[in-house]
Enzyme design. Structure first.
Site, PDB file in Angstrom:
ATOM      1  N   GLU A  94       0.714  -1.243  -0.135  1.00 21.09           N
ATOM      2  CA  GLU A  94       0.062   0.140   0.121  1.00 21.09           C
ATOM      3  C   GLU A  94       0.801   1.371   0.076  1.00 21.09           C
ATOM      4  OE1 GLU A  94      -3.376   0.119  -0.235  1.00 21.09           O
ATOM      5  OE2 GLU A  94      -3.236  -2.085  -0.548  1.00 21.09           O
TER       6      GLU A  94
ATOM      7  N   SER B 237     -32.892 -36.228 -15.709  1.00 25.17           N
ATOM      8  CA  SER B 237     -33.613 -36.236 -16.914  1.00 25.17           C
ATOM      9  C   SER B 237     -34.059 -34.867 -17.200  1.00 25.17           C
ATOM     10  CB  SER B 237     -34.655 -37.176 -16.715  1.00 25.17           C
ATOM     11  OG  SER B 237     -34.236 -38.332 -17.182  1.00 25.17           O
TER      12      SER B 237
END
Length: 721
Positions: free
Chosen positions: A108, A378
């Site tokens: 930072e 299915s």
């Protein structure tokens, strides 16, 4: 002569020289004004601001407010996001490992100990961003500025706020020692996972005390500061690791790590963030809704800081009647059943993509089954049929239901059932595996067309743990895809079904309708869209027609009053045990699409209360019917548009006539022991886990008629337009 020369300029006209003294006075006066306006006044303002600026102590800077999440009525509270005041353990700088201090500085502010507390170049970039409207122009804030912004002045994008940040940062740098600033910063900065400060972050990411952190772990925490939620390695490992490498290289450059230690570093594992929900107040399914809402808020630019400091009111799309219907249906229908059963229910409004009900389980901080990849059985046949319709294969096309051999695998139907040669619409109703394998072989690109259609309709293309879905190691999926071999989420099933129910127009699903602050400032409001066409309207309408009889066929689960619906059941097997593990019912009306899954918490056999195999036509269909009936009670009866003929032979689409309300007729092929009418995969020779045969692709059949591109990879014959 001398006097005239005094007035002449270089051109000999005497004019400019005549007025030179006056001009010089005007220039000096202008410079003086400019000096006052652009130097003296700003400096005076800055000095005054500096003198009057108040630099409070860190413990005086907490300004947290609860944010509330509401249902679509803006009144019913679903969850609270409580600021984590208690999720911050104040520690002294000497209690923070040197590796963590070095990692944060490397990430930072590498010049923290030598800069004056602020960055003039960063301020210049922010001003440029304000002038040009370029959000990416800002940046370059020092650690002192970040602390001042987070703890004092807020993050509003304005010159005034940025100037105030600079002034207070400069004064803080003079009044506080550098170590005091760094200590305050490390105790207050947000690291993600509801953790503020390094002590809380250490527990949230690694489940260990701060003092036990090693340099590689320190770098993970420092890397998260830039974008805490987006750089969580649990959900975004690639970007998180890229930032981690940047931090480690910075630690070497600043002397906090040797090159040998850098070379030996290995990216550490982090704990599941679902275990770190202590500061969220929500019960049951609402906790899982909260997770979806917060994730969406981040996507639209509402930050965690906004949630914790601005007292937000978040109105969602969740219809409380629909939500209660889903939750109550699961609870009531599960009574007396195996306590290991779990369910997911997702309802989406097809016309706009609004999520009206979302149930992923009863544990607010637990596993979200609605968002979990699960084999679909299915139910996936409808996507194969959609691909066939798109290529001109009509519902009236006849297919054999006899066993079919492909490769070295023979595919059969449950119980040896069949219909001889019957239409593919009839085969869908009976859910014959063999007919759909034959249908898939007729597709231009076989199984790939099934995957492409499912993706086009709304199935996620990637999921956590699945970089690419519906594929076999990045290549063409096995033929078993049409029988539900591959995993998709209940959420995806609802999305795809909603697209089909909306005549093939997809809307991006969403949870967040509106966000306002405690001061009634509107931060966000969803803008309705026209959606995107993903498949021909007539393809969707034909498919809805084929799905229309299934609810009644599946143990008389047609909706109350004979309301029209389109649905499909599905079941998958637990390996070769002969038992099932997943059961589905997905179905919709024009107003609402709902997907229901039922399984077990530990992937054990899925049994009904009398000990028999559970199928999609059992509890899932009951939950679906109950949820839909309650959600739609009192709403108009709507019908799907009538399908038009399509395909090579222009055969008319079969028309479904619903049974009379109260009819007790049963399908002739229904198994009386399981009460399952469909030919679900699972009990046949050659089945694999999931109840679908592992079948490699086969050569493609001749191409269909001329195609019209709708989306990349999704085409339809001209006849459909």
């Amino acid at each position: 002569m001398t006097r005239n020369n005094r007035y002449d300029n270089n051109d000999g006209d005497g004019v400019e020289t005549l007025h030179a003294p006056r001009r010089r006075r005007w220039i000096l006066w202008s410079l003086a004004v400019a000096f006052v306006l652009f130097i003296v006044v700003p400096v005076g303002v800055a000095v005054a601001a500096y003198v009057t600026a108040d630099v409070p102590e860190p413990e005086e800077l907490v300004n947290k407010q609860v944010s509330n999440i509401y249902a679509s009525d803006s009144t019913t509270e679903l969850a609270r996001i409580v600021p984590p005041e208690g999720n911050r353990e104040q520690v002294n700088l000497d209690q923070i490992p040197e590796s963590l201090r070095g990692a944060v500085l490397a990430a930072e502010d590498r010049e923290f100990y030598t800069n004056p507390g602020f960055s003039v170049t960063g301020f210049a970039r922010a001003v440029k961003g304000q002038i040009t409207g370029d959000d990416s122009a800002g940046g370059g804030s020092t650690i002192t500025q970040q602390y001042v912004k987070n703890a004092v002045v807020g993050n509003e994008r304005s010159y005034e706020r940025k100037l105030k940040e600079l002034v207070i940062s400069a004064k803080m740098a003079n009044e506080w020692s550098k170590n005091d600033v760094l200590e305050a910063y490390l105790n207050t900065i947000y690291f993600g996972r509801n953790s503020y400060g390094v002590a809380a972050a250490s527990e949230a990411y690694f489940g260990k005390p701060l003092a036990e952190l090693v340099p590689a772990e320190s770098a993970v925490l420092a890397a998260s500061i830039q974008r805490p939620s987006q750089l969580d390695p649990w959900t975004n490992r690639a970007e998180a690791e890229q930032r981690w490498n940047y931090v480690l290289d910075g630690m070497v450059a600043t002397g906090y790590l040797s090159q040998a230690e850098r070379d030996a570093a290995v990216y550490p594992e982090v704990v599941d963030p679902a275990l770190n929900q202590a500061y969220v107040e929500a019960t049951g399914a609402n906790g899982l809704i909260k997770n979806q809402v917060v994730a969406e808020l981040e996507q639209i630019g509402i930050t965690q800081e906004d949630l914790d400091t601005r007292g937000l009111r978040i109105t969602t799309t969740i219809d409380i009647r629909n939500q209660n219907a889903a939750v109550d249906s699961v609870s009531r229908i599960f009574q007396g059943e195996d306590e290991k059963l779990r369910s997911a229910v997702v309802s989406i409004e097809p016309s706009n993509g609004a999520v009206r009900a979302y149930y992923g389980g009863d544990d607010a901080a637990g596993w979200d089954y609605a968002n979990a990849p699960i084999q679909t059985g299915s139910t996936f046949k409808i996507y194969g049929l959609a691909a066939a319709l798109q290529q001109g294969i009509p519902l009236a096309t006849m297919y054999s239901s006899a066993p079919v051999t492909t490769g070295n695998v023979t595919v059969t139907n449950v119980g040896g059932n069949g219909c001889g040669y019957c239409t593919i619409a009839e085969a869908l109703k009976r859910s014959h595996n063999t007919s759909f394998i034959r249908l898939e072989q007729d597709l231009e690109n076989g199984s790939q067309d099934v995957a492409d259609m499912a993706h086009a309709l709304g199935m996620a293309r990637s999921l956590p743990g699945y970089p690419s879905t519906l594929t076999e190691n990045g290549g063409q999926p096995y033929e078993g895809i049409i029988l539900g071999q591959y995993e998709s989420r209940p959420f995806d099933q609802a999305i795809a079904l909603a697209t089909l129910s909306n005549e093939g127009v997809w809307h991006e699903p969403y949870f967040v309708e509106k966000v306002t602050t405690a001061e009634n400032e509107v931060l966000y409001e969803h803008t309705p869209t026209t959606g995107q066409r993903r498949v021909s309207a007539n393809v969707a309408n034909n498919l809805m027609s084929a799905m229309a009889p299934i609810a009644a066929w599946s143990n008389q689960n047609q909706l109350a009053g004979g309301r029209e619906s389109a649905s499909k059941t599905g079941t998958t097997q637990l390996g070769d045990t002969g038992f099932n593990k997943d059961a589905w019912m997905i179905g919709s009306t024009p107003q609402l699409a709902t997907a229901v899954w039922v399984g077990t918490v530990d992937n054990t056999p899925l049994l009904n209360y009398w000990g028999g195999n559970m199928y999609g036509s059992g509890l899932p269909a009951q939950i679906w019917k109950s949820t839909m009936d309650q959600s739609l009670e009192g709403k108009p009866f709507e019908s799907f548009p009538a399908p038009q003929p399509l395909g090579f032979n222009n055969a008319p689409a079969p028309q479904y006539v619903p049974p009379a309300p109260g009819s007790t007729s049963r399908p002739v092929e229904e198994d009386p022991e399981t009460e399952d009418p469909e030919g679900e995969p699972g009990e046949e020779e050659g089945a694999i886990e999931g109840g679908v045969p592992e079948i490699p692709g086969v050569p493609a059949p001749p191409p269909p008629p001329e195609q019209v591109e709708i989306l990349p990879g999704i085409s339809i014959p001209n006849i459909f337009n």
